[in-house]
Write an enzyme that holds these catalytic residues in place. Structure first.
Site, mmCIF file in Angstrom:
data_model
loop_
_atom_site.group_PDB
_atom_site.id
_atom_site.type_symbol
_atom_site.label_atom_id
_atom_site.label_comp_id
_atom_site.label_asym_id
_atom_site.label_seq_id
_atom_site.Cartn_x
_atom_site.Cartn_y
_atom_site.Cartn_z
ATOM 1 N N ARG A 1 0.850 -1.200 0.000
ATOM 2 C CA ARG A 1 0.000 0.000 0.000
ATOM 3 C C ARG A 1 0.878 1.239 0.000
ATOM 4 O O ARG A 1 1.787 1.357 0.818
ATOM 5 C CB ARG A 1 -0.871 0.043 1.256
ATOM 6 C CG ARG A 1 -1.831 -1.077 1.360
ATOM 7 C CD ARG A 1 -2.964 -0.745 2.299
ATOM 8 N NE ARG A 1 -2.556 -0.324 3.627
ATOM 9 C CZ ARG A 1 -3.412 0.076 4.537
ATOM 10 N NH1 ARG A 1 -4.712 0.139 4.260
ATOM 11 N NH2 ARG A 1 -3.004 0.420 5.728
ATOM 12 N N THR B 1 -1.609 7.448 -0.375
ATOM 13 C CA THR B 1 -2.870 7.316 -1.131
ATOM 14 C C THR B 1 -3.669 6.073 -0.738
ATOM 15 O O THR B 1 -4.851 5.971 -1.056
ATOM 16 C CB THR B 1 -2.580 7.214 -2.640
ATOM 17 O OG1 THR B 1 -1.853 5.992 -2.862
ATOM 18 C CG2 THR B 1 -1.757 8.400 -3.129
ATOM 19 N N ASP C 1 4.479 -6.805 8.887
ATOM 20 C CA ASP C 1 5.547 -6.462 9.834
ATOM 21 C C ASP C 1 5.539 -7.401 11.033
ATOM 22 O O ASP C 1 6.594 -7.819 11.520
ATOM 23 C CB ASP C 1 5.377 -5.011 10.311
ATOM 24 C CG ASP C 1 5.786 -4.008 9.240
ATOM 25 O OD1 ASP C 1 6.500 -4.399 8.297
ATOM 26 O OD2 ASP C 1 5.378 -2.838 9.353
HETATM 27 O O1 LIG Z 1 -7.148 -3.370 2.024
HETATM 28 P P1 LIG Z 1 -5.918 -2.522 1.910
HETATM 29 O O2 LIG Z 1 -6.153 -1.118 2.403
HETATM 30 O O3 LIG Z 1 -5.304 -2.562 0.551
HETATM 31 O O4 LIG Z 1 -4.855 -3.090 2.950
HETATM 32 C C1 LIG Z 1 -4.575 -4.433 3.062
HETATM 33 C C2 LIG Z 1 -3.177 -4.732 2.631
HETATM 34 O O5 LIG Z 1 -2.234 -4.139 3.532
HETATM 35 C C3 LIG Z 1 -1.306 -5.148 3.956
HETATM 36 O O6 LIG Z 1 -0.227 -5.259 3.092
HETATM 37 P P2 LIG Z 1 0.945 -4.171 3.051
HETATM 38 O O7 LIG Z 1 0.662 -3.147 2.011
HETATM 39 O O8 LIG Z 1 1.222 -3.668 4.423
HETATM 40 O O9 LIG Z 1 2.170 -5.022 2.508
HETATM 41 P P3 LIG Z 1 3.033 -6.115 3.304
HETATM 42 O O10 LIG Z 1 2.179 -7.372 3.428
HETATM 43 O O11 LIG Z 1 4.208 -6.335 2.421
HETATM 44 O O12 LIG Z 1 3.397 -5.549 4.651
HETATM 45 C C4 LIG Z 1 -2.165 -6.382 3.943
HETATM 46 O O13 LIG Z 1 -1.415 -7.571 4.010
HETATM 47 C C5 LIG Z 1 -2.955 -6.217 2.676
HETATM 48 O O14 LIG Z 1 -2.276 -6.674 1.523
HETATM 49 O O1 LIG Z 2 -4.711 -2.807 9.778
HETATM 50 C C1 LIG Z 2 -4.098 -3.077 8.723
HETATM 51 C C2 LIG Z 2 -4.482 -2.549 7.476
HETATM 52 C C3 LIG Z 2 -3.782 -2.910 6.373
HETATM 53 N N1 LIG Z 2 -2.730 -3.735 6.477
HETATM 54 C C4 LIG Z 2 -2.345 -4.254 7.664
HETATM 55 O O2 LIG Z 2 -1.375 -5.035 7.728
HETATM 56 N N2 LIG Z 2 -3.037 -3.907 8.758
HETATM 57 MG MG LIG Z 3 2.432 -4.325 5.744
#
Ligand SMILES: O=P(O)(O)OC[C@H]1O[C@H](OP(=O)(O)OP(=O)(O)O)[C@H](O)[C@@H]1O
Ligand SMILES: O=c1cc[nH]c(=O)[nH]1
Ligand SMILES: [Mg+2]
Length: 209
Positions: A104, A108, A203
């Site tokens: 993400r 944005t 994380d």
């Molecule tokens: O519904 P959304 O608002 O799109 O958020 C959800 C996303 O956020 C997190 O990933 P992140 O972008 O943190 O990536 P990561 O798994 O590499 O930490 C989670 O694992 C989803 O993929």
């Molecule tokens: O709460 C949240 C939202 C998006 N992605 C995460 O990992 N946690």
């Molecule tokens: Mg993440």
């Protein structure tokens, strides 16, 4: 909310979700619990899959018994999806696994793709997409669109926590995709984190806090 949202209302699932929420859970505990939830959610997500009669010889006699007619394809949304996929593979080790790398944009909240690799025969298999967090729904909606472009047709989405905003977005953008969640949370904060939530799943899985 969408008619296709199933919130798994089982005491064991609710118990495991509560353990994940605990900020004191170390990455090892968090990963193990996420893996267990992958297996438990797969139990629900595979409920509609067709069975086929298979010849099997028990130690006592021959018979025809139901087995899954098709082995599904799992798709992990990186990184955090891998934590669920591990438990799903414990249950169905012959499943093939695709990976979609998405993160993400913190300003944005749009999903940015950095990796896409899926099995060639995805159009012919039931597809189960895993990501523990359905927050705004941007990541899930983008992943589902890419999979459909690649030919996937019978898709379900498996998550641990769904926010109402994300569940609504998926119901609007992908009404054909059933969503299986372990819990439906209250909403999002101004940074797009799920409340009460469990924090950043990627994380916490990999200790990159
Ligand atoms: O519904 P959304 O608002 O799109 O958020 C959800 C996303 O956020 C997190 O990933 P992140 O972008 O943190 O990536 P990561 O798994 O590499 O930490 C989670 O694992 C989803 O993929
Ligand atoms: O709460 C949240 C939202 C998006 N992605 C995460 O990992 N946690
Ligand atoms: Mg993440």
């Amino acid at each position: 909310m969408s008619a296709s949202l199933t919130v798994v209302d089982h005491p064991l699932v609710r118990h495991k979700v509560a353990l994940l929420r605990d900020r004191a859970a170390a990455p090892a505990t968090f990963r193990r619990t996420m893996r267990e939830l992958g297996a438990l959610l797969l139990y629900e997500a595979t409920r509609p899959l067709p069975l086929a009669e298979t010849d099997i010889e028990t130690p006592l006699e021959r018979g025809r018994f139901p087995t899954l007619a098709e082995v599904p394809c799992f798709v992990s949304i990186l990184r955090a999806g891998n934590g669920l996929i591990d438990g799903m593979l414990d249950m169905l080790p012959d499943a093939s696994v695709g990976h979609i790398g998405l993160y993400r944009d913190h300003e944005t909240l749009e999903a940015i793709e950095y990796y896409f690799r899926i099995p060639d025969d995805i159009a012919r298999r039931p597809v189960l997409v895993a990501d523990p967090m359905l927050a705004t729904g941007h990541s899930a909606a983008a992943a589902l669109s890419r999979l459909k472009q690649a030919g996937a047709r019978r898709i379900s989405f498996v998550c641990v926590l769904a926010a109402p905003e994300g569940a609504r977005r998926l119901a609007e953008t992908h009404p054909d995709v059933p969503v299986i969640a372990a819990a439906l949370d209250r909403g999002l904060n101004d940074k797009g984190y799920i409340l009460p939530g469990l924090g950043d799943a990627g994380d916490r899985t990999y200790g990159t806090l």
